[in-house]
Design an enzyme around this catalytic site. Structure first.
Site, PDB file in Angstrom:
ATOM      1  N   HIS A 215       0.885  -1.000   0.043  1.00  0.00           N
ATOM      2  CA  HIS A 215       0.050   0.093  -0.006  1.00  0.00           C
ATOM      3  C   HIS A 215       0.882   1.331   0.104  1.00  0.00           C
ATOM      4  O   HIS A 215       0.519   2.227  -0.684  1.00  0.00           O
ATOM      5  CB  HIS A 215      -0.973  -0.096   1.180  1.00  0.00           C
ATOM      6  CG  HIS A 215      -1.959   0.874   1.136  1.00  0.00           C
ATOM      7  ND1 HIS A 215      -2.122   2.264   1.939  1.00  0.00           N
ATOM      8  CD2 HIS A 215      -3.185   1.133   0.505  1.00  0.00           C
ATOM      9  CE1 HIS A 215      -2.905   2.837   1.467  1.00  0.00           C
ATOM     10  NE2 HIS A 215      -3.791   2.278   0.876  1.00  0.00           N
ATOM     11  N   HIS A 219       1.239   3.999  -3.462  1.00  0.00           N
ATOM     12  CA  HIS A 219       0.831   5.523  -3.217  1.00  0.00           C
ATOM     13  C   HIS A 219       2.387   6.254  -3.717  1.00  0.00           C
ATOM     14  O   HIS A 219       1.958   7.599  -3.860  1.00  0.00           O
ATOM     15  CB  HIS A 219       0.422   5.880  -1.878  1.00  0.00           C
ATOM     16  CG  HIS A 219      -0.980   5.294  -1.939  1.00  0.00           C
ATOM     17  ND1 HIS A 219      -2.159   6.328  -2.192  1.00  0.00           N
ATOM     18  CD2 HIS A 219      -1.822   4.351  -1.435  1.00  0.00           C
ATOM     19  CE1 HIS A 219      -3.403   5.782  -2.377  1.00  0.00           C
ATOM     20  NE2 HIS A 219      -3.226   4.510  -1.710  1.00  0.00           N
ATOM     21  N   HIS A 245      -8.124  -0.849  -4.915  1.00  0.00           N
ATOM     22  CA  HIS A 245      -8.909  -1.016  -3.543  1.00  0.00           C
ATOM     23  C   HIS A 245     -10.045  -2.053  -3.646  1.00  0.00           C
ATOM     24  O   HIS A 245     -10.099  -2.483  -2.453  1.00  0.00           O
ATOM     25  CB  HIS A 245      -9.300   0.493  -3.117  1.00  0.00           C
ATOM     26  CG  HIS A 245      -8.018   1.298  -2.552  1.00  0.00           C
ATOM     27  ND1 HIS A 245      -7.164   2.135  -3.681  1.00  0.00           N
ATOM     28  CD2 HIS A 245      -7.161   1.520  -1.688  1.00  0.00           C
ATOM     29  CE1 HIS A 245      -6.018   2.755  -2.770  1.00  0.00           C
ATOM     30  NE2 HIS A 245      -6.290   2.129  -1.672  1.00  0.00           N
ATOM     31  N   GLU A 353     -10.263  10.191  -4.942  1.00  0.00           N
ATOM     32  CA  GLU A 353      -9.168  10.485  -4.285  1.00  0.00           C
ATOM     33  C   GLU A 353      -8.501  11.747  -5.008  1.00  0.00           C
ATOM     34  O   GLU A 353      -7.645  11.792  -5.770  1.00  0.00           O
ATOM     35  CB  GLU A 353      -7.995   9.448  -4.497  1.00  0.00           C
ATOM     36  CG  GLU A 353      -6.827   9.407  -3.786  1.00  0.00           C
ATOM     37  CD  GLU A 353      -5.632   8.496  -4.283  1.00  0.00           C
ATOM     38  OE1 GLU A 353      -4.927   8.222  -3.162  1.00  0.00           O
ATOM     39  OE2 GLU A 353      -5.626   8.389  -5.071  1.00  0.00           O
ATOM     40  N   HIS A 368     -12.482  10.781   0.022  1.00  0.00           N
ATOM     41  CA  HIS A 368     -11.648   9.631   0.486  1.00  0.00           C
ATOM     42  C   HIS A 368     -10.577   9.976   1.374  1.00  0.00           C
ATOM     43  O   HIS A 368     -10.405   9.531   2.488  1.00  0.00           O
ATOM     44  CB  HIS A 368     -10.905   9.145  -0.785  1.00  0.00           C
ATOM     45  CG  HIS A 368      -9.671   8.027  -0.352  1.00  0.00           C
ATOM     46  ND1 HIS A 368      -8.549   8.352  -0.271  1.00  0.00           N
ATOM     47  CD2 HIS A 368      -9.930   6.689   0.083  1.00  0.00           C
ATOM     48  CE1 HIS A 368      -7.629   7.485  -0.057  1.00  0.00           C
ATOM     49  NE2 HIS A 368      -8.345   6.521   0.437  1.00  0.00           N
ATOM     50  N   HIS A 372      -9.897   9.435   5.808  1.00  0.00           N
ATOM     51  CA  HIS A 372      -8.828   8.953   6.610  1.00  0.00           C
ATOM     52  C   HIS A 372      -8.873   9.838   7.632  1.00  0.00           C
ATOM     53  O   HIS A 372      -8.269   9.404   8.854  1.00  0.00           O
ATOM     54  CB  HIS A 372      -7.631   8.659   5.658  1.00  0.00           C
ATOM     55  CG  HIS A 372      -7.584   7.550   4.777  1.00  0.00           C
ATOM     56  ND1 HIS A 372      -7.146   6.376   5.393  1.00  0.00           N
ATOM     57  CD2 HIS A 372      -8.481   7.100   3.768  1.00  0.00           C
ATOM     58  CE1 HIS A 372      -7.303   5.400   4.411  1.00  0.00           C
ATOM     59  NE2 HIS A 372      -7.962   5.763   3.491  1.00  0.00           N
ATOM     60  N   HIS A 408     -13.085   1.773   2.979  1.00  0.00           N
ATOM     61  CA  HIS A 408     -13.073   1.376   1.586  1.00  0.00           C
ATOM     62  C   HIS A 408     -14.076   0.438   1.157  1.00  0.00           C
ATOM     63  O   HIS A 408     -14.244   0.589  -0.073  1.00  0.00           O
ATOM     64  CB  HIS A 408     -11.631   0.990   1.414  1.00  0.00           C
ATOM     65  CG  HIS A 408     -10.614   1.809   1.280  1.00  0.00           C
ATOM     66  ND1 HIS A 408     -10.272   2.472  -0.036  1.00  0.00           N
ATOM     67  CD2 HIS A 408      -9.860   2.500   2.206  1.00  0.00           C
ATOM     68  CE1 HIS A 408      -9.619   3.138   0.204  1.00  0.00           C
ATOM     69  NE2 HIS A 408      -9.070   3.358   1.336  1.00  0.00           N
TER      70      HIS A 408
END
Length: 695
Positions: A215, A219, A245, A353, A368, A372, A408
């Site tokens: 992950h 990114h 995802h 995102e 998104h 978080h 998610h």
């Protein structure tokens, strides 16, 4: 020229130590001048640097070019060295953009200038901020392709290991000479909770080193924050955000069923209490504090944290959600100039995102990323107690938290609602699914010495060298020993008849549980979301009968085992070294050891689905004929500087509902598809990794 690439790699070593110290096991010294010194070392930094240089053990000195113009970093320098860094925080995004801009702006092939700029940044910036920006720049500059990105778990081991380990590690480094093999420090499998907490049954998966590295690395390859749009605007980036995802949620749900748990419940009521608690048992070595836990029953609260650039309410989030749902319902997005544009899956991914690619950030927000942040600051939403964020706001630790999957699951539900709306996405026609003249006659999985159509899993213990991340301790390898899931290698055997002339075909391999939580057969509308893609590759078909074999280790989804559990410093004579050098881009692939779900001791029934699709509809014309830098892991990571290597929608043929089939048996009745019942069986034993260093 090789030396300079080695010099770049040394900037990863011991991120908390000052640059006046030697770097690496070979004790390499960067010779600093006054312009590189921070105020705390202004009086004695050069003297200390020279003293290190006088040591007999120093193997090499690196002379740095003085910079004509010293970078200022007005925003980035505001982040204290002992603070944690999170890309989900707007203020940290601005800092990262500033640093990446500077590192990317150095003239191409001026590597001495670039090295000096990077050393200056390394000395003057927060170590986590520097590591992220430096790695993004290394990956995206054309002149640094030979610089190997170092294993993040070795550089910042505190993001992956129980905090109690580090006292033992420093003791081992201080007491046992590096010439004597050091006994690995055992990481218990149940160090964050007990099975009284049912979510802890999945800890082996959520807290797996390879999964969390995947992950983090994905990114890095696909950053959502950068001033230079070219760094963000990769081919089908938004769609890949959705698909990667979605597959994580499908894989997580497969593991849940193996552990007698229901599929994850999406977090859709943003005002309800959250029953899932999480106590990460991690300390941040950067801030010298423990990561904040989350108690059961906490709720989202409006965020007012000016220091992080966060000023967003739950009302704001609900408004953004309504706007996105309206865009899906109408099939159009509203642009800043009030005109409209047809919505597609790639655009939706870039809205969810949010990045520079979002079509209208003011209208659709940053749902998104803010999800978080809301989840990470429930304990201190107003910065009243000067608390840092929870693990869900760090790309390297976020997948440890069970609430990540509830967030998610909701995100995936938004994408699925787009896919299920006929005005957005039409179900596949027969011509889009068939491959005329190709008939799959049988499919099977085989493993050496094992039963046909049985996949075997077990537990393995593997070592990771912590020494690069043990700031201010003696040199020499210090190993932590993890217990993780693994599987026996296997191969697919596919028999197909081609009644036409020789051609190419794309082989697509998926597996899914045969039954749901209640042990009932799936409706295709649900099971299609449970299919996990195991491999995808192109093969030639000759006329007549063909037998296609493919090893599990060749999967285009995964990275080799050595890229998760590896120490590049001892790989000099390793024949795999050229493959390991490709880690920079391909390193974001799924870990090979987690390819197969756990199964159970008694065996879990799965279905193996194989499709031989029409290559003429699959192929992509790449913009140039350059050789690929690596071929593995393209399914989740794409290909560097190239188009995504499959023209079909990601997840094809399960990315959308069928307008005719109601179950997988009906769906797979076409001649170019095959379906086979298989079993995944767990052997509840723990084996040592034969690659572990001798104790």
């Amino acid at each position: 020229m090789a030396d300079i690439f080695d010099s770049f790699e040394l900037l990863y070593d011991r991120p908390g130590e000052p640059m006046i110290n030697t770097k690496g096991e070979d004790k390499v010294l960067f010779e600093l001048t006054e312009q590189f010194l921070t105020p705390e070392y202004a009086n004695n930094g050069l003297e200390l640097n020279n003293r290190f240089g006088d040591e007999e053990e120093v193997s090499r000195k690196i002379i740095l070019k003085n910079l004509d113009k010293i970078p200022e970093f007005p925003k980035a320098k505001q982040l204290p060295n002992d603070a944690d860094f999170s890309l989900f925080l707007p203020s940290h995004q601005e800092m990262a953009n500033e640093v990446i801009d500077v590192l990317m702006s150095v003239t191409e092939n001026q590597l001495q200038e670039l090295l000096s700029t990077c050393v200056y940044a390394r000395i003057n910036l927060n170590p986590q901020l520097f590591n992220y920006c430096y790695t993004v720049a290394i990956m995206h500059r054309r002149d640094t392709g030979k610089v190997r990105v170092q294993n993040y778990a070795e550089i910042f081991p505190a993001k992956f290991l129980d905090s109690q380990v580090f006292t033992q590690a420093r003791e081992a480094a201080a007491v046992i000479p590096k010439t004597i093999p050091r006994t690995p420090i055992i990481i218990p499998r149940d160090y964050t909770a007990t099975d009284l907490e049912e979510e802890h049954r999945l800890a082996y998966w959520r807290e797996d080193l390879g999964i969390n590295l995947h992950h983090w690395h994905w990114h890095l390859v696909y950053p959502f924050s950068a001033s230079d749009e070219k760094i963000v605007a990769k081919d089908r980036r938004g769609e890949l955000f959705f698909y990667m995802h979605q597959q994580i949620i499908a894989r997580y749900n497969c593991e849940r069923l193996c552990n007698s748990l229901k599929r994850v419940k999406k977090f859709s009521d943003w005002r309800e209490p959250i029953p899932e608690a999480y106590y990460p048992k991690l300390d941040s070595l950067t801030s010298a504090r423990g990561w904040p836990p989350r108690q059961a029953g906490m709720r989202w609260q409006d965020l007012k944290r000016p220091v992080d650039g966060l000023n967003v309410t739950i009302d704001d989030m609900e408004r953004y959600r309504r706007n996105i749902e309206e865009a899906i319902a109408t099939g159009n997005v509203i642009l800043p100039d009030k005109s409209t544009k047809k919505l597609d899956i790639d655009m939706l991914g870039n809205m969810m995102e949010a990045s520079v690619l979002s079509p209208n950030r003011d209208l659709y927000g940053s749902i998104h990323n803010n999800m978080h942040s809301f989840s990470a600051y429930m304990h201190d939403p107003e910065h009243r107690y000067l608390e840092s964020f929870g693990v869900i706001a760090d790309e390297a630790t976020t997948m440890r938290d069970p609430f990540f999957y509830r967030v998610h699951a909701w995100v995936d539900d938004i994408f699925q609602s787009f896919k299920e709306a006929p005005h957005n996405v039409r179900p596949y026609s027969r011509s889009q699914l068939e491959n005329p003249g190709v008939q799959v006659t049988s499919v099977a999985v085989e493993s050496a010495g094992g039963q046909q159509n049985v996949l075997n899993t077990f537990w393995m213990q593997s070592d990771v060298n912590l020494s690069k991340g043990l700031d201010f301790s003696d040199r020499g390898p210090v190993y932590a020993r993890f217990t993780h899931l693994n599987h026996r290698p296997f191969r697919y055997v596919i028999k197909a008849n081609n009644t036409a002339s020789a051609r190419r075909t794309t082989v697509r391999i998926f597996i899914a549980p045969k039954t749901d939580e209640r042990n009932l057969p799936w409706a295709l509308s649900d099971q299609r979301k449970m299919f996990i893609e195991m491999d995808r590759f192109v093969v030639p078909l000759s006329a007549g009968e063909n037998t296609i074999t493919r090893q599990s280790t060749e999967s285009s989804l995964t990275i080799p085992f050595e890229q998760t559990f590896r120490d590049l410093s001892i790989q000099g004579s390793d024949p795999r070294r050229s493959e390991l050098a490709a880690f920079n881009y391909c390193g974001c692939g799924w870990p090979q050891h987690m390819l197969v779900p756990k199964g159970t001791v008694g065996g879990v029934a799965y279905q193996l689905f194989v499709m031989l699709s029409n290559y003429e509809l699959d192929k992509i014309e790449q913009p140039d004929g350059r050789e690929l830098s690596c071929v593995e892991a393209s399914m989740f990571c794409g290909l560097k500087d190239k188009k995504y290597p499959d023209a079909r929608p990601m997840g094809y043929p399960f990315d959308r509902p069928s307008n005719s089939a109601t179950n997988i048996e009906d769906f797979s009745a076409m001649s170019n598809m095959g379906l086979q019942d298989i079993v995944i069986k767990l052997s509840d034993v723990t084996e040592p990794n034969p690659r572990n260093p001798p104790a």
